[in-house]
Design a protein around this motif. Structure first.
Motif, PDB file in Angstrom:
ATOM      1  N   SER A  27     -31.409 -17.199  23.114  1.00  0.00           N
ATOM      2  CA  SER A  27     -30.054 -16.773  22.753  1.00  0.00           C
ATOM      3  C   SER A  27     -29.223 -16.479  23.997  1.00  0.00           C
ATOM      4  O   SER A  27     -29.756 -16.165  25.059  1.00  0.00           O
ATOM      5  N   LYS A  28     -27.902 -16.598  23.861  1.00  0.00           N
ATOM      6  CA  LYS A  28     -26.984 -16.352  24.963  1.00  0.00           C
ATOM      7  C   LYS A  28     -26.475 -14.914  24.887  1.00  0.00           C
ATOM      8  O   LYS A  28     -25.964 -14.482  23.835  1.00  0.00           O
ATOM      9  N   VAL A  29     -26.596 -14.207  25.996  1.00  0.00           N
ATOM     10  CA  VAL A  29     -26.249 -12.789  26.023  1.00  0.00           C
ATOM     11  C   VAL A  29     -25.295 -12.510  27.174  1.00  0.00           C
ATOM     12  O   VAL A  29     -25.491 -13.000  28.289  1.00  0.00           O
ATOM     13  N   LYS A  30     -24.267 -11.727  26.887  1.00  0.00           N
ATOM     14  CA  LYS A  30     -23.348 -11.267  27.927  1.00  0.00           C
ATOM     15  C   LYS A  30     -23.717  -9.839  28.319  1.00  0.00           C
ATOM     16  O   LYS A  30     -23.880  -8.979  27.454  1.00  0.00           O
ATOM     17  N   ILE A  31     -23.853  -9.620  29.624  1.00  0.00           N
ATOM     18  CA  ILE A  31     -24.092  -8.260  30.117  1.00  0.00           C
ATOM     19  C   ILE A  31     -22.966  -7.920  31.088  1.00  0.00           C
ATOM     20  O   ILE A  31     -22.671  -8.702  32.008  1.00  0.00           O
ATOM     21  N   SER A  32     -22.335  -6.780  30.887  1.00  0.00           N
ATOM     22  CA  SER A  32     -21.199  -6.394  31.714  1.00  0.00           C
ATOM     23  C   SER A  32     -21.390  -4.985  32.265  1.00  0.00           C
ATOM     24  O   SER A  32     -22.191  -4.201  31.761  1.00  0.00           O
ATOM     25  N   ALA A  48     -19.283  -9.116  34.976  1.00  0.00           N
ATOM     26  CA  ALA A  48     -19.971  -9.629  33.788  1.00  0.00           C
ATOM     27  C   ALA A  48     -20.749 -10.879  34.158  1.00  0.00           C
ATOM     28  O   ALA A  48     -20.395 -11.592  35.105  1.00  0.00           O
ATOM     29  N   ALA A  49     -21.817 -11.129  33.398  1.00  0.00           N
ATOM     30  CA  ALA A  49     -22.604 -12.346  33.586  1.00  0.00           C
ATOM     31  C   ALA A  49     -23.252 -12.717  32.261  1.00  0.00           C
ATOM     32  O   ALA A  49     -23.500 -11.852  31.408  1.00  0.00           O
ATOM     33  N   TRP A  50     -23.525 -14.016  32.094  1.00  0.00           N
ATOM     34  CA  TRP A  50     -24.132 -14.524  30.870  1.00  0.00           C
ATOM     35  C   TRP A  50     -25.544 -15.037  31.179  1.00  0.00           C
ATOM     36  O   TRP A  50     -25.769 -15.701  32.202  1.00  0.00           O
ATOM     37  N   GLY A  69     -20.989 -16.312  35.524  1.00  0.00           N
ATOM     38  CA  GLY A  69     -20.484 -14.943  35.665  1.00  0.00           C
ATOM     39  C   GLY A  69     -20.057 -14.627  37.078  1.00  0.00           C
ATOM     40  O   GLY A  69     -19.776 -15.514  37.881  1.00  0.00           O
ATOM     41  N   ASN A  70     -20.023 -13.343  37.384  1.00  0.00           N
ATOM     42  CA  ASN A  70     -19.525 -12.868  38.675  1.00  0.00           C
ATOM     43  C   ASN A  70     -20.510 -13.066  39.824  1.00  0.00           C
ATOM     44  O   ASN A  70     -20.134 -12.902  40.987  1.00  0.00           O
ATOM     45  N   TYR A  71     -21.764 -13.370  39.520  1.00  0.00           N
ATOM     46  CA  TYR A  71     -22.733 -13.651  40.589  1.00  0.00           C
ATOM     47  C   TYR A  71     -23.700 -14.718  40.110  1.00  0.00           C
ATOM     48  O   TYR A  71     -23.828 -14.970  38.896  1.00  0.00           O
ATOM     49  N   ASP A  72     -24.401 -15.367  41.060  1.00  0.00           N
ATOM     50  CA  ASP A  72     -25.262 -16.493  40.680  1.00  0.00           C
ATOM     51  C   ASP A  72     -26.611 -16.460  41.384  1.00  0.00           C
ATOM     52  O   ASP A  72     -27.173 -17.510  41.700  1.00  0.00           O
ATOM     53  N   PHE A  73     -27.125 -15.256  41.656  1.00  0.00           N
ATOM     54  CA  PHE A  73     -28.425 -15.129  42.306  1.00  0.00           C
ATOM     55  C   PHE A  73     -29.272 -14.129  41.527  1.00  0.00           C
ATOM     56  O   PHE A  73     -28.768 -13.379  40.680  1.00  0.00           O
ATOM     57  N   ILE A  74     -30.572 -14.120  41.804  1.00  0.00           N
ATOM     58  CA  ILE A  74     -31.481 -13.206  41.106  1.00  0.00           C
ATOM     59  C   ILE A  74     -31.495 -11.863  41.831  1.00  0.00           C
ATOM     60  O   ILE A  74     -31.873 -11.777  43.003  1.00  0.00           O
ATOM     61  N   ASP A  75     -31.065 -10.816  41.144  1.00  0.00           N
ATOM     62  CA  ASP A  75     -31.065  -9.468  41.709  1.00  0.00           C
ATOM     63  C   ASP A  75     -30.798  -8.489  40.575  1.00  0.00           C
ATOM     64  O   ASP A  75     -29.826  -8.648  39.832  1.00  0.00           O
ATOM     65  N   THR A 108     -23.238  -2.797  29.421  1.00  0.00           N
ATOM     66  CA  THR A 108     -23.171  -3.204  28.021  1.00  0.00           C
ATOM     67  C   THR A 108     -23.775  -4.593  27.846  1.00  0.00           C
ATOM     68  O   THR A 108     -23.478  -5.503  28.630  1.00  0.00           O
ATOM     69  N   ALA A 109     -24.622  -4.740  26.826  1.00  0.00           N
ATOM     70  CA  ALA A 109     -25.182  -6.045  26.459  1.00  0.00           C
ATOM     71  C   ALA A 109     -24.584  -6.468  25.122  1.00  0.00           C
ATOM     72  O   ALA A 109     -24.494  -5.660  24.186  1.00  0.00           O
ATOM     73  N   GLU A 110     -24.167  -7.743  25.022  1.00  0.00           N
ATOM     74  CA  GLU A 110     -23.533  -8.236  23.804  1.00  0.00           C
ATOM     75  C   GLU A 110     -24.169  -9.553  23.367  1.00  0.00           C
ATOM     76  O   GLU A 110     -24.297 -10.479  24.164  1.00  0.00           O
ATOM     77  N   TYR A 111     -24.551  -9.608  22.090  1.00  0.00           N
ATOM     78  CA  TYR A 111     -25.054 -10.851  21.485  1.00  0.00           C
ATOM     79  C   TYR A 111     -24.406 -10.977  20.112  1.00  0.00           C
ATOM     80  O   TYR A 111     -24.677 -10.178  19.205  1.00  0.00           O
TER      81      TYR A 111
END
Length: 423
Positions: A27-32, A48-50, A69-75, A108-111
């Motif tokens: 599933s696709k989840v948005k976390i902000s 925010a990132a998806w 989203g606002n970043y594209d690396f693992i952290d 916040t996590a949104e699905y």
């Protein structure tokens, strides 16, 4: 869906781990994330990132790269590192800074129609830490634990830190790791030079004497942390005062330069006389800046420092003799520092230490894509600290480094500095 964040309460420089469970597979989840700094409530930061949940319906931000989203690396701190100002002015962020209130971040996590939010508390000071403002012999604020026997660190900021409050957050956080830390002003305050020029080294002798006599510090040896111009000062003090036993210098120079004034005077004095210094090559610098203006390109001050050093005939006289120190030395430098040539300076320092068979520990940690980053991580969003400054139309001051590289440098150098002081 369940949003889990650990720890919920921690120091500002401590990493958090963000997990989401109970999701449908893939599933696709948005976390902000959103944040107000306690001293600048009118300023709002957000990111925010998806993400895509794994086959078990779980997300772990410390192991997964966002889809977008606002970043594209693992952290695990990616949302915090990539916070952007969406309301308010930056000028309100860098004044009236306080450390006696916590910083809160809402995650916040949104699905679909389902959402879950958690508020994280980030503290600048550990519960037992106290502070003392000092304005008689010198200007500073001491963060300390009573009767602790903790080692004492002097924290020195850069040229933009004429307001002492700007270095209170990193000083308090560093003290919370088990040290006494003195956030020290050396210009721009009442009773001190208004400009960063002709700063008398005798001022620091008063500081050393006070720390030695104060019952809560009572120290026979001192550590120093310096960033930018504060890093230059940290190395200069260590080269002259054997009471200093450990130095962390983030983005230093290896030479004394002209003060930040139009007068041809040194940054530092002793006995009423300027220490030997490299003069600024103003004519070459103005020609360079004008060229950038005509081409509509941003400029940095690295050219001025590099050209001034190239033209100087007193380089050795003006060089800071770090090899005379009685301290363990840890240097950090960004290879793409656009403010001055810190990488070449750190290399020169290490060469001199090797040439003189320096008997104490020394190390230079360099960041290939790093710039002029020097602060505690996860407080002021990195994009603010890395953003170009528009001085006038077509006249933009920039070091030309992306916030992602500076974020890594801030995070890694701070962690290694704390470890160095704890050894």
């Amino acid at each position: 869906m369940k949003l889990q964040i650990q720890p919920l309460v921690a120091l500002c420089d401590e990493k958090i781990n963000i997990r989401v469970s109970g999701l449908p597979p893939a599933s696709k989840v948005k976390i902000s994330a959103s944040m107000h700094l306690p001293w600048a409530q009118g300023v709002l930061y957000a990111s925010a990132a998806w993400f895509t949940a794994d086959a078990d319906g779980n997300l772990n931000l410390s192991k997964q790269r966002p889809d977008s989203g606002n970043y594209d690396f693992i952290d695990s701190m990616g949302l915090i590192l990539s916070l952007k100002r969406v309301k308010g002015e930056f000028k309100d962020v860098m004044r009236n800074i306080t450390v006696n209130q916590s910083l809160f971040i809402d995650i916040t996590a949104e699905y679909g129609q389902d959402s879950s939010s958690v508020r994280v508390e980030r503290r600048f000071m550990s519960p037992k830490l106290k502070s003392l403002k000092i304005d008689d012999n010198f200007i500073g604020e001491l963060f300390y634990t009573e009767h602790s026997g903790n080692k004492t660190i002097i924290f020195l900021g850069g040229s933009s830190n004429e307001d002492l409050s700007t270095i209170l957050p990193p000083s308090a956080i560093l003290a919370s790791h088990g040290f006494n830390v003195l956030a020290l002003a050396f210009f721009g305050q009442k009773g001190l030079n208004s400009a960063l020029a002709e700063v008398p080294l005798e001022y620091f002798e008063k500081v050393f004497a006070w720390l030695e006599k104060n019952p809560d510090t009572n120290c026979k040896e001192l550590y120093v942390y310096g960033g930018s111009i504060g890093a230059v000062l940290a190395l200069l003090l260590a080269s002259r005062y054997p009471i200093i036993k450990k130095v962390v210098a983030v983005n230093p120079l290896a030479w004394c330069f002209q003060g930040l004034t139009l007068k041809r005077v040194s940054l530092w004095t002793y006995g009423g006389k300027s220490l030997p210094f490299v003069k600024f090559a103003w004519s070459s610098t103005l020609a360079y800046i004008m060229g950038c203006f005509i081409k509509n390109q941003p400029f940095g001050f690295a050219y001025m420092y590099r050209k001034s050093l190239e033209l100087a005939n007193n380089r050795e006289e003006a060089r800071i003799k770090v090899e005379n120190s009685n301290a363990d030395v840890l240097l950090f430098g960004g290879q793409k520092d656009g403010w001055w040539n810190t990488h070449a300076a750190c290399q020169r320092i290490m060469e001199e230490l090797a040439t003189h068979n320096y008997p104490h520990a020394s190390e230079y940690i360099t960041y290939e894509n790093g710039g002029h980053a020097s602060y505690a991580p996860f407080i002021i969003p990195v994009e603010e600290l890395s953003a170009p400054f528009k001085m006038a139309p077509r006249l933009v001051l920039s070091e030309g480094v992306g916030w992602e590289a500076n974020a890594h440098m801030l995070e890694d150098s701070w962690e290694k500095a704390v470890e160095f002081f704890k050894k």
